[in-house]
Structure formats: structure tokens, C-alpha cells
Motif scaffolding. Structure first.
Motif, PDB file in Angstrom:
ATOM      1  N   LEU A 285       0.829  -1.204   0.000  1.00 24.20           N
ATOM      2  CA  LEU A 285       0.000   0.000   0.000  1.00 24.20           C
ATOM      3  C   LEU A 285       0.869   1.262   0.000  1.00 24.20           C
ATOM      4  N   GLU A 286       2.063   1.165   0.588  1.00 20.63           N
ATOM      5  CA  GLU A 286       2.945   2.331   0.676  1.00 20.63           C
ATOM      6  C   GLU A 286       3.317   2.887  -0.696  1.00 20.63           C
ATOM      7  N   THR A 287       3.353   2.026  -1.712  1.00 19.81           N
ATOM      8  CA  THR A 287       3.771   2.463  -3.045  1.00 19.81           C
ATOM      9  C   THR A 287       2.601   2.539  -4.031  1.00 19.81           C
ATOM     10  N   LEU A 288       1.368   2.443  -3.527  1.00 21.97           N
ATOM     11  CA  LEU A 288       0.203   2.395  -4.421  1.00 21.97           C
ATOM     12  C   LEU A 288       0.146   3.594  -5.360  1.00 21.97           C
ATOM     13  N   SER A 289       0.280   4.798  -4.835  1.00 18.11           N
ATOM     14  CA  SER A 289       0.168   5.990  -5.678  1.00 18.11           C
ATOM     15  C   SER A 289       1.229   6.010  -6.769  1.00 18.11           C
ATOM     16  N   LEU A 290       2.453   5.673  -6.412  1.00 16.37           N
ATOM     17  CA  LEU A 290       3.532   5.638  -7.402  1.00 16.37           C
ATOM     18  C   LEU A 290       3.238   4.612  -8.490  1.00 16.37           C
ATOM     19  N   ARG A 291       2.800   3.425  -8.060  1.00 21.77           N
ATOM     20  CA  ARG A 291       2.562   2.361  -9.028  1.00 21.77           C
ATOM     21  C   ARG A 291       1.387   2.667  -9.948  1.00 21.77           C
ATOM     22  N   VAL A 292       0.304   3.185  -9.381  1.00 20.69           N
ATOM     23  CA  VAL A 292      -0.878   3.460 -10.200  1.00 20.69           C
ATOM     24  C   VAL A 292      -0.603   4.576 -11.202  1.00 20.69           C
ATOM     25  N   ASP A 293       0.198   5.553 -10.811  1.00 13.03           N
ATOM     26  CA  ASP A 293       0.615   6.580 -11.771  1.00 13.03           C
ATOM     27  C   ASP A 293       1.341   5.945 -12.952  1.00 13.03           C
ATOM     28  N   LYS A 294       2.268   5.051 -12.656  1.00 17.80           N
ATOM     29  CA  LYS A 294       3.050   4.400 -13.715  1.00 17.80           C
ATOM     30  C   LYS A 294       2.187   3.458 -14.544  1.00 17.80           C
ATOM     31  N   HIS A 295       1.329   2.684 -13.880  1.00 15.45           N
ATOM     32  CA  HIS A 295       0.391   1.825 -14.614  1.00 15.45           C
ATOM     33  C   HIS A 295      -0.429   2.668 -15.600  1.00 15.45           C
ATOM     34  N   SER A 296      -0.930   3.806 -15.126  1.00 10.86           N
ATOM     35  CA  SER A 296      -1.775   4.672 -15.946  1.00 10.86           C
ATOM     36  C   SER A 296      -1.003   5.260 -17.122  1.00 10.86           C
ATOM     37  N   ASP A 297       0.205   5.748 -16.858  1.00  8.33           N
ATOM     38  CA  ASP A 297       1.016   6.322 -17.936  1.00  8.33           C
ATOM     39  C   ASP A 297       1.356   5.270 -18.986  1.00  8.33           C
ATOM     40  N   ASN A 298       1.749   4.092 -18.517  1.00  8.63           N
ATOM     41  CA  ASN A 298       2.072   3.012 -19.456  1.00  8.63           C
ATOM     42  C   ASN A 298       0.854   2.593 -20.268  1.00  8.63           C
ATOM     43  N   ALA A 299      -0.306   2.488 -19.590  1.00  7.52           N
ATOM     44  CA  ALA A 299      -1.522   2.048 -20.260  1.00  7.52           C
ATOM     45  C   ALA A 299      -1.933   3.036 -21.348  1.00  7.52           C
ATOM     46  N   ILE A 405      -1.858  -3.614 -17.900  1.00  5.39           N
ATOM     47  CA  ILE A 405      -0.529  -3.101 -18.216  1.00  5.39           C
ATOM     48  C   ILE A 405       0.293  -2.949 -16.942  1.00  5.39           C
ATOM     49  N   GLY A 406       1.490  -3.524 -16.968  1.00  9.13           N
ATOM     50  CA  GLY A 406       2.356  -3.530 -15.797  1.00  9.13           C
ATOM     51  C   GLY A 406       3.337  -2.380 -15.768  1.00  9.13           C
ATOM     52  N   LEU A 407       4.468  -2.618 -15.150  1.00  6.66           N
ATOM     53  CA  LEU A 407       5.459  -1.571 -14.907  1.00  6.66           C
ATOM     54  C   LEU A 407       6.698  -1.717 -15.772  1.00  6.66           C
ATOM     55  N   GLU A 408       6.628  -2.574 -16.786  1.00 10.17           N
ATOM     56  CA  GLU A 408       7.777  -2.767 -17.670  1.00 10.17           C
ATOM     57  C   GLU A 408       7.990  -1.534 -18.557  1.00 10.17           C
ATOM     58  N   ASN A 409       9.092  -1.531 -19.283  1.00 10.18           N
ATOM     59  CA  ASN A 409       9.327  -0.481 -20.272  1.00 10.18           C
ATOM     60  C   ASN A 409       8.315  -0.647 -21.408  1.00 10.18           C
ATOM     61  N   THR A 410       7.655   0.443 -21.772  1.00 12.87           N
ATOM     62  CA  THR A 410       6.584   0.352 -22.768  1.00 12.87           C
ATOM     63  C   THR A 410       7.091  -0.030 -24.155  1.00 12.87           C
ATOM     64  N   GLU A 411       8.354   0.272 -24.464  1.00 10.08           N
ATOM     65  CA  GLU A 411       8.883  -0.130 -25.781  1.00 10.08           C
ATOM     66  C   GLU A 411       8.900  -1.652 -25.900  1.00 10.08           C
ATOM     67  N   ASP A 412       9.213  -2.323 -24.802  1.00  9.61           N
ATOM     68  CA  ASP A 412       9.212  -3.794 -24.802  1.00  9.61           C
ATOM     69  C   ASP A 412       7.788  -4.331 -24.928  1.00  9.61           C
ATOM     70  N   LEU A 413       6.849  -3.675 -24.263  1.00  8.79           N
ATOM     71  CA  LEU A 413       5.451  -4.111 -24.343  1.00  8.79           C
ATOM     72  C   LEU A 413       4.901  -3.920 -25.755  1.00  8.79           C
ATOM     73  N   LYS A 414       5.205  -2.795 -26.363  1.00  8.15           N
ATOM     74  CA  LYS A 414       4.738  -2.539 -27.730  1.00  8.15           C
ATOM     75  C   LYS A 414       5.347  -3.528 -28.715  1.00  8.15           C
ATOM     76  N   ALA A 415       6.615  -3.840 -28.520  1.00 11.21           N
ATOM     77  CA  ALA A 415       7.269  -4.805 -29.412  1.00 11.21           C
ATOM     78  C   ALA A 415       6.603  -6.176 -29.302  1.00 11.21           C
ATOM     79  N   ASP A 416       6.211  -6.573 -28.099  1.00  9.83           N
ATOM     80  CA  ASP A 416       5.563  -7.862 -27.907  1.00  9.83           C
ATOM     81  C   ASP A 416       4.177  -7.878 -28.566  1.00  9.83           C
ATOM     82  N   LEU A 417       3.426  -6.801 -28.390  1.00  9.41           N
ATOM     83  CA  LEU A 417       2.109  -6.726 -29.012  1.00  9.41           C
ATOM     84  C   LEU A 417       2.219  -6.664 -30.536  1.00  9.41           C
TER      85      LEU A 417
END
Length: 422
Positions: A285-299, A405-417
Motif C-alpha cells: 500500500l505504501e507504493t500504491l500511488s507511485l505504481r498506479v501513476d506508472k500503470h496509468s502512464d504506461n496504459a 498493463i504492468g510496470l515494464e518499459n513500454t517499448e518492450d510491451l509494444k514490441a511484444d504486441l
């Protein structure tokens, strides 16, 4: 305090006990009372404190206080799963002969629970259009005990007309219950928009690692007054509870909804959270805000990529300016961010299966909210219990693919898709 600070410090006083910086795990089933009078006082609510871990636990209490503060609520109750939180929230106010109104955009497990399993308890569910609540009020009658919806739905990625739903509910004296699992407390606080009760599957973004099962119920302040104003409808709270010494919940100066769920449902059904799971959720829970920001940006970046892909027929993500729910996302969610879920359509059912089976970095998993990116076919997995007619009603197509969408680098995610789509 702001949510980021609450997530780190809420509900725990490090100056008590041994001064441990980390919240201790109270890994115990039961507790030794000072004497027989102390035990009797705890059971009579004359004193507050741990009785038995099925009812309360010091580690879980920290998580409950912290989460209640994050959601702007008065109290919380941790349970064993998100499904348990939904069941408890409904069972806390409805009984045989009553009905509930549920959104047409819901997670498949919630649909089967609320339209099939709960029906065996004599509680009938009717479906309303959450997008505009256009047919909500006409379905309310004197037996309607609750209106249930998701703030950001899974897997349709739809945003409910929360303001209108709450307005209609208040006008008719009906309790509102919002599942805020996907949006999370980091992006949206339903209670601040007038919702009465909030539920979460903490197994998802709250945990963020796919390692814990859990659920939580949070109630707004002042529900006792709501129950008193609608006393004939909510007799569970306004008349004596014969199973607990004739206790009348609205007469107790404690948040009523979670108190009754704890003393009645958790006590008798026992679907509660283990202390170790509470401790693990306190850490994440301590990192929820940080993670959700990143999840949202990546998504958002992945949604824009998919929108431009020639083999993708449609993309559902409220962060896109072209999405039908974009304006609602801007209205309700912090900075207009829309969490980490995306769904998109391809040409056919066979093509959907091929894309999913071709993914390498995306794991084929039915969970959401992990740090790792996930892919799944809702119609044949999370919503497979539904008939074709029910699938159409909840907006799940055979050609739809859901991504978490997770916390990986988005270039890697796009390449996989890219390789999976081609």
C-alpha cells in the motif's frame, strides 16, 4: 494528510510498543484477556480490543485504519477476498424478499455472485445502465436495499455516471456500494462523491504483485443517520440483534456498517483476512500511488499504440481523448488518469486466441493490477459463466482482449504486441 502520506503512516503509532518502524505481524489466533471482567467487557463492547482473529487483529486493524483514511471513510473491515467484500456488503443490508440493483458493466465473478448465488438466498438482482443511470430510478421499490456498481469496470473499462447514481439513490433512500478496485483509492475516492460504502479486491492493485488474496469494505461517516432516516427499510441496524444481546447498531457510537459486518457476518461466516496477508498489503500500500501513476502512464501509451494499429478494430481506455468515457475520467479521476486496464477488439474470435497465444512478455493470467503485464480473453475465462445474451448485456465480445498493463518499459510491451498482432 495527503494520500501518499497516509499510505505510509496511517493507522500506526511507531511510538507505541517497541517502536518498531515496520508494522508488526500479530500472528495469532486468539488473545489472552487480563481477567474475566476484561473478556466480558470486550464482548459487550464496553472496551475495544482484540478478541479473536476472526473478529479483529492488531495488524489487520492498522490496514483497516489506513485504508479507511485513504478512501476518506469512517471505518473499514478486511475480508478474505474481493468477492467476500461484495457478498458481505450486500448481505449486511439485504435478506430474503429484498432486491438489489446492479450495474450492467461488472466483473464476471460479481455478475454470477449477484445474479445467481445470491438469488439462492432469496435476494433478487435487477440490472441498470450505469453509463447514464437512465433506467435506475424506475426499478427502485420499497424492497430495494442497495445499488451496486464499479467506478471503473472490468473488463469493459467503462466509467459509471457516479454523480447521477448517487443523486437517485439519496432521493430514494437506498444505500450505494461502489467497487473501486480498478480505479483504486490513489485515483478516485467514491465517498467524496457521496457513495455510502466502497469495496475493493485488495488482491489487485493494492497488492500489485499477485501474491495476496484479500478484500476490504469501507463505509462513509454518518451512515447511522442514514439508517435512522430509513429505519423501516434497514431494520438490521435499527432493531435489536437477538444474536448479539439485543444490540441496536444505530445506538452504538461506532461506524455502523462495518461493525455489523464484523459482529454478524465475519463472526458467523468467517471469511476474514489472515494477519500475514494484512502485513503484506501494508507494505505494498505504501507504493500504491507511485505504481498506479506508472500503470496509468504506461496504459495510455499502449492504448495510443493499439489505436493506431491496422489490425485493431477498437480500443477501450478512458485515458484516450477519443474514448466515450474520456470526459467522465477527467471529471472523476485524479489528473484524468485511468489506471492500467485496456481492452481491445480484433477481427475474430480465432484472431483473439492467436494474438493471446503469440504474446511472449504478456502472461496469460486472469488477475489484474500486477507489476507484470497480463493478457486474457474475458469471454472464455473471467466471463465464461455468462450466456451469450448476458455477455452482450455486460459488453463483453468474443473478439475482445483484455490487457493489464504492468510496470515494464513500454517499448518492450509494444514490441511484444506488435509481433503478436502480426
Amino acid at each position: 494528510m495527503h494520500n501518499e502520506t497516509i499510505a505510509v503512516h496511517g493507522g500506526y503509532n511507531k511510538k507505541e510498543g517497541y517502536g518498531s518502524m515496520a508494522v508488526p505481524i500479530t500472528q495469532t489466533t486468539a488473545y489472552a484477556f487480563r481477567d474475566s471482567e476484561h473478556a466480558a467487557n470486550l464482548f459487550a463492547l464496553k472496551e475495544l480490543g482484540p478478541i479473536y482473529t476472526r473478529l479483529n487483529n492488531p495488524t489487520t486493524d492498522v490496514l483497516e485504519q489506513r485504508f479507511a483514511q485513504l478512501e476518506g471513510g469512517a471505518a473499514a473491515l478486511c475480508v478474505s477476498s474481493g468477492q467476500s467484500s461484495i457478498f458481505y456488503a450486500i448481505a449486511n443490508v439485504a435478506q430474503a424478499g429484498d432486491n438489489i440493483l446492479i450495474s450492467d458493466k461488472l466483473y464476471g465473478g460479481a455478475v454470477t455472485l449477484l445474479t445467481h448465488t445470491i438469488r439462492r438466498f432469496g435476494i433478487q438482482a435487477h440490472v441498470f445502465k450505469s453509463e447514464d443511470a437512465s433506467n435506475l430510478e424506475e426499478q427502485i421499490n420499497d424492497k430495494t436495499k442497495a445499488i451496486f456498481f464499479e467506478s471503473l469496470s472490468n473488463p469493459q473499462i467503462a466509467v459509471a455516471d457516479i454523480e447521477k447514481i448517487v443523486e437517485i439513490a439519496k432521493r430514494n433512500g437506498v444505500l450505494t456500494i461502489c467497487d473501486n478496485t480498478v480505479a483504486t483509492a490513489a485515483l478516485f475516492n467514491p465517498i467524496k462523491w457521496g457513495v455510502d460504502v466502497v469495496v475493493h479486491s485488495t488482491s489487485k492493485y493494492t497488492n500489485g504483485q499477485g501474491t495476496v488474496l484479500g478484500g476490504i469494505i469501507v463505509e462513509r461517516d454518518g451512515l447511522a443517520e442514514f439508517f435512522k432516516e430509513n429505519a423501516e427499510k434497514y431494520t438490521e441496524f435499527t432493531t435489536p440483534d437477538d444474536s448479539y444481546h439485543g444490540l441496536v447498531y444505530v445506538d452504538v457510537p461506532l461506524p455502523n456498517f462495518c461493525l455489523r459486518a464484523r459482529l454478524s457476518l465475519a463472526r458467523d461466516i468467517g471469511a476474514v483476512q489472515a494477519p500475514l496477508n494484512s502485513w503484506l498489503l501494508i507494505q505494498t500500500l505504501e507504493t500504491l500511488s507511485l505504481r498506479v501513476d506508472k500503470h496509468s502512464d504506461n496504459a495510455l501509451e499502449i492504448a495510443e499504440f493499439l489505436s493506431a494499429h491496422p489490425k485493431v478494430k477498437a480500443v477501450n481506455y478512458p485515458g484516450l481523448k477519443t474514448d466515450k468515457y474520456y470526459d467522465k475520467a477527467q471529471k472523476y479521476f485524479k489528473d484524468g488518469k485511468a489506471s492500467g486496464l485496456i481492452s481491445f477488439d480484433v477481427e475474430s474470435f480465432d484472431e483473439a486466441k492467436r494474438v493471446i497465444d503469440s504474446a511472449k512478455l504478456f502472461s496469460v493470467v486472469v488477475n489484474i493490477g500486477d507489476s507484470k503485464s497480463l493478457i486474457v480473453h474475458p469471454a472464455s475465462t473471467t466471463h465464461s459463466q455468462l450466456t451469450e445474451e448476458e455477455l452482450t448485456k455486460v459488453g463483453v465480445k468474443p473478439v475482445t482482449i483484455r490487457l493489464s498493463i504492468g510496470l515494464e518499459n513500454t517499448e518492450d510491451l509494444k514490441a511484444d504486441l506488435e509481433q503478436a498482432l502480426n
